[in-house]
Motif scaffolding. Sequence first.
Motif, PDB file in Angstrom:
ATOM      1  N   MET A   1       0.914  -1.108  -0.164  1.00  0.00           N
ATOM      2  CA  MET A   1      -0.035   0.045   0.120  1.00  0.00           C
ATOM      3  C   MET A   1       1.047   1.165  -0.090  1.00  0.00           C
ATOM      4  N   ILE A   2       0.528   2.218  -0.868  1.00  0.00           N
ATOM      5  CA  ILE A   2       1.246   3.404  -0.878  1.00  0.00           C
ATOM      6  C   ILE A   2       0.345   4.534  -0.141  1.00  0.00           C
ATOM      7  N   LYS A   3       1.019   5.693  -0.102  1.00  0.00           N
ATOM      8  CA  LYS A   3       0.486   6.802   0.670  1.00  0.00           C
ATOM      9  C   LYS A   3      -0.796   7.235   0.003  1.00  0.00           C
ATOM     10  N   SER A   4      -0.887   7.352  -1.240  1.00  0.00           N
ATOM     11  CA  SER A   4      -2.025   7.622  -1.837  1.00  0.00           C
ATOM     12  C   SER A   4      -3.036   6.611  -1.567  1.00  0.00           C
ATOM     13  N   GLU A   5      -2.875   5.401  -1.507  1.00  0.00           N
ATOM     14  CA  GLU A   5      -3.801   4.314  -1.263  1.00  0.00           C
ATOM     15  C   GLU A   5      -4.512   4.494   0.160  1.00  0.00           C
ATOM     16  N   LEU A   6      -3.513   4.648   1.166  1.00  0.00           N
ATOM     17  CA  LEU A   6      -3.877   4.897   2.340  1.00  0.00           C
ATOM     18  C   LEU A   6      -4.865   6.100   2.634  1.00  0.00           C
ATOM     19  N   VAL A   7      -4.438   7.117   1.973  1.00  0.00           N
ATOM     20  CA  VAL A   7      -5.456   8.249   2.236  1.00  0.00           C
ATOM     21  C   VAL A   7      -6.623   7.971   1.587  1.00  0.00           C
ATOM     22  N   GLN A   8      -6.798   7.281   0.357  1.00  0.00           N
ATOM     23  CA  GLN A   8      -8.159   7.009  -0.196  1.00  0.00           C
ATOM     24  C   GLN A   8      -8.941   6.016   0.877  1.00  0.00           C
ATOM     25  N   ARG A   9      -8.130   5.067   1.409  1.00  0.00           N
ATOM     26  CA  ARG A   9      -8.856   4.082   2.084  1.00  0.00           C
ATOM     27  C   ARG A   9      -9.390   4.575   3.330  1.00  0.00           C
ATOM     28  N   ILE A  10      -8.860   5.499   3.914  1.00  0.00           N
ATOM     29  CA  ILE A  10      -9.210   6.126   5.183  1.00  0.00           C
ATOM     30  C   ILE A  10     -10.186   7.098   4.869  1.00  0.00           C
ATOM     31  N   ALA A  11     -10.341   8.017   3.692  1.00  0.00           N
ATOM     32  CA  ALA A  11     -11.251   8.793   3.144  1.00  0.00           C
ATOM     33  C   ALA A  11     -12.580   7.862   3.206  1.00  0.00           C
TER      34      ALA A  11
END
Length: 107
Positions: A1-11
């Motif tokens: 998981m990369i940072k943008s995927e983490l942000v998307q998942r949290i959102a």
Amino acid sequence: MIKSELVQRIAEYNPHLYQRDVENIVSAILDEITQALSRGDRVELRGFGAFSVKTRDARVGRNPRTGESVEVDQKAVPVFKTGKEMRVRLNQSPVTGKGKVKAVAQG
């Protein structure tokens, strides 16, 4: 998981937050961890793990292409040690790379 995927998942889990706000929060957390490590501090997130900095001494290395001796300077490297809760969760079920759960024969 990369940072943008983490942000998307949290959102996705928090629809009341804007994605740009989640991105700012994640960036702020990572920046604070980085700053703490650069000061030599240890960062502990209970249940997740602890980040710290380890110093590697200067040494003589070898150039793999030529075999020539090369001086390697002293350097600081980040170290992460998993917390107990994470180790327990990771070892609950058999996992084989890329988040795929390995089938276990019943019998």
